[in-house]
Design an enzyme around this catalytic site. Sequence first.
Site, PDB file in Angstrom:
ATOM      1  CB  SER A 181      39.974  79.293 -14.958  1.00  0.00           C
ATOM      2  OG  SER A 181      39.856  79.792 -16.400  1.00  0.00           O
ATOM      3  CG  HIS A 201      42.454  75.644 -17.730  1.00  0.00           C
ATOM      4  ND1 HIS A 201      43.298  76.877 -17.407  1.00  0.00           N
ATOM      5  CD2 HIS A 201      41.121  76.082 -17.652  1.00  0.00           C
ATOM      6  CE1 HIS A 201      42.485  77.758 -17.214  1.00  0.00           C
ATOM      7  NE2 HIS A 201      41.085  77.488 -17.182  1.00  0.00           N
ATOM      8  CG  ASP A 203      46.333  76.486 -18.539  1.00  0.00           C
ATOM      9  OD1 ASP A 203      45.771  76.450 -19.372  1.00  0.00           O
ATOM     10  OD2 ASP A 203      46.214  76.893 -17.423  1.00  0.00           O
TER      11      ASP A 203
END
Length: 528
Positions: free
Chosen positions: A231, A482, A453
């Site tokens: 991320s 995610h 995502d």
Amino acid sequence: MRSSRRLTWPRRVAWPAAVLAVLAVAAAGCTSQSSAPPAGQASPDRAAGAAGRATASHLAWRPCGSQGVALLCATLQVPLDYAHPAGRKITIALSQVPATAPAAQRQGDLLVNPGGPGGSGLGLAASVAQGLDRSVAADYNIIGFDPRGVGSSVPALRCDPSFFTGVRPDYIPAGTAAEQVLINRARAYAADCARRFGWLLPHMTTIDAARDMDSIRAALGVPQISYFGYSYGTYLGQVYATLFPHQLRRMVLDSTVDPQGAWYADNISQDYAFEGRMLAFFSWIAAHDAVYHLGTTRQAVQRAWYRARALVAAHPVAGPSGPMIGADEFDDTFLQGGYSNSLWPGLAAALASYLRGHSTAQLQNEYSQFGTQNENGFAVYNAVECSDVNWPRSWARWNTDTRRIYRTAPFQAWDNAWFNAACAFWPVHGPAQPLRIRGAGLPGILMIQGSLDAATPYAGALAARRLLPTARMAVVQGGGNHGQSLAVPPNTCVDGYLNRYLADGSLPQGPGLVNAVCPAAPAPAAGG
């Protein structure tokens, strides 16, 4: 750009779904006192070329508990301002799962980061060590860290510890007066951060965090490190690779941020992507109407969800010490389902129990586990993203954009706007454009991405891939979670690429931007 808050996530300053398994760490063994007391606001070092050199320092590792593996902790003092490396210091907290392979077989140090910005990385070292193939994990010293301002690092940034107390004003303003209340909250939060930590805020950028990573490398006494980020951690990795290309050995980026959209545009992209994920959630509930009885079509379930939202907005769910769940807290809880469909059964059961059984117990449980906010993480999230690049300073621009988005993507439009709104009033003005990522001449990089995502949308990951010519990307087709690697249950295709790359540098070899395709894990079974 919000990534899921928990070891979840991403919510927002949270963690990717891939590392749901581990959160706690013996953090008390990784803290120390800061040598940087509050002072006047310093000048930010925003220029990529203005970095001070990392200074080698001894790391005193000590046992600090076990999370299924023996864990060591240490602290490292780094410059507050790398333009003045001999000046004030702050403290970074570190954790390590040491390599166990024979010395000749070891492959050095692998730094790991879960995202955020604002996510604690101390527990991630153990999670990665347990998730990788044993033979691969044994080759590396796997090192987690709390970035500056986070958790067990000192100081831990906290601007208003009461900001998330009680039921908050509805994210969706009913009118001009309600919108002004929320604007005032955002303005006050920015002012509180300036009042409490004005001396620290100019030095909370991703560039600063990347320089801290290189200080960790220097303290380890090694010429190169490897890196594995999820991320926001993928953006941190891209920045590190741009600033320190020769210090990077291998790099894995899972659920990749578009560096060109930092950060206003990236958040707008999230709004549209999360709308799609919520519609997928509603469709899944409809397909299991025999279990949840909320409607046999996506539209019927969507109406049920908004009906529940209106009910908690009008009559907040009571908790042990007063009102507990209003509209915002309801949104915060269900947003987590956008990060990981493993949460769908529990969220659907809570919704059904509330609407059909008139019970709040399951809703309270889901909120307590997934919807509560960490103010330290929120403070760091703002401090980093508001300072990395200058955001629009006219609230009229925010209002116009949010109302336009809300017409077609209502689920997160206002929610996301208010989560970032302090950036309109932030005391640090970042540069006009984000740091330009330079990927030429880097070692081979492994990118992993779900095509659906929501937190780091697929188009942005492709944009990052174009900037990293030595990267190769494995895409989980139809994967909406995610964080795709080291997931529970595991995706053996994804983890195979990860383990092979860390073992010997092997990368997928298909042509084009997408070099391998993996199937998505099946949707969860109904239950909860």
